[in-house]
Design an enzyme around this catalytic site. Sequence first.
Site, mmCIF file in Angstrom:
data_model
loop_
_atom_site.group_PDB
_atom_site.id
_atom_site.type_symbol
_atom_site.label_atom_id
_atom_site.label_comp_id
_atom_site.label_asym_id
_atom_site.label_seq_id
_atom_site.Cartn_x
_atom_site.Cartn_y
_atom_site.Cartn_z
ATOM 1 N N GLN A 154 9.079 -3.765 6.948
ATOM 2 C CA GLN A 154 8.863 -5.064 7.594
ATOM 3 C C GLN A 154 8.839 -4.887 9.115
ATOM 4 O O GLN A 154 9.747 -4.298 9.692
ATOM 5 C CB GLN A 154 9.984 -6.036 7.174
ATOM 6 N N ASP A 205 0.650 -1.993 2.622
ATOM 7 C CA ASP A 205 0.239 -2.815 3.760
ATOM 8 C C ASP A 205 -1.137 -2.394 4.267
ATOM 9 O O ASP A 205 -1.766 -3.112 5.037
ATOM 10 C CB ASP A 205 1.251 -2.669 4.913
ATOM 11 N N LYS A 253 8.965 -11.930 -0.609
ATOM 12 C CA LYS A 253 8.268 -10.803 -1.249
ATOM 13 C C LYS A 253 9.025 -10.378 -2.496
ATOM 14 O O LYS A 253 8.444 -10.153 -3.553
ATOM 15 C CB LYS A 253 8.114 -9.646 -0.260
#
Length: 284
Positions: free
Chosen positions: A97, A120, A53
């Site tokens: 995460q 997200d 990422k």
Amino acid sequence: MTATIIDGTAISKKVREDIATQVQELKNKGVTPGLAVILVGDNQASKTYVANKEKTCRELGMYSVLLELPESTSQEELLAHINDLNQDEKIHGILVQLPLPGHIEEKAVLDAILPEKDVDGFHPVNIGRLMTGQDTLFPCTPYGIMVMLDHIGCNPEGKHAVVVGRSNIVGKPVGQLLLNRNATVTYCHSKTADLAKYTSDADILIAAVGVRDLIRAEHVKPGAVVIDVGMNRNEEGKLCGDVAFNDVKEVASFITPVPKGVGPMTITMLMHNTVKAAKRIHSL
Ligand code: NDP
């Protein structure tokens, strides 16, 4: 019929080129899209995802911050970091995460991220907006699937879309995105009796399960578009999906491979969401 293979890497590359252009346009206006990724603990797979990422962010000219916190981090400490990032003007997207260590409540953490920075798309506000058909930050993998369908010219309107899997991160949101695009949507899950009865009627079949080779040729209607989200390992440790690729490709019209199918789209849509968040925050 042999299916056309949907090349997720190629589609992803095209989308990334467009994102890089948008980043440059934003920079010209004095805004550099910024993504903060928080990693708690030593999960090796998570470390690899997070490194990818960061690398993608840099390649696209975006600002990125990686916060690596020890396994022993308390929920309170993690929430304090999120609060700081919520207020940080250089940061437009915050991603925690998953999975988190067992002593931290995932829901409390995801709920603490400002919905405007929730790249997200997991915050209840963003899920609510998705459910009510509003534009918002959509979960990355489902959103990537929609971009792939557009790319192959598959308009979901009027089609029967069958989604196998009903998780909050893939199954449910991809079904909702398809419904918002006027597909007729059926969800299947582990308690579905006679899976093939539903899947064999699908014009668009999405497999998001995590069971290798669950979807075989007899589950698929001739000419269907088959999207395989699954990420499993075979006996040799090779990555494979939920769809028996070699058999199903003889029945479907389009099919995604694993790897190089849905996978590359997920990080790409994360970058897209970060740019989108920056634009919305700065009203650009
Ligand atoms: P979850 O484990 O959260 O959900 C799996 C879903 O599959 C559940 O709804 C479950 O039903 C259903 N299911 C399990 N067994 C069966 C069965 N035999 N028949 C029908 N349905 C079944 O997984 P995720 O949604 O998080 O992920 C799904 C897969 O996608 C995984 O392999 C994951 O690694 C992969 N993935 C890939 C991504 C990518 O970027 N390519 C991103 C995210 C995930 P029930 O609800 O009844 O338990």
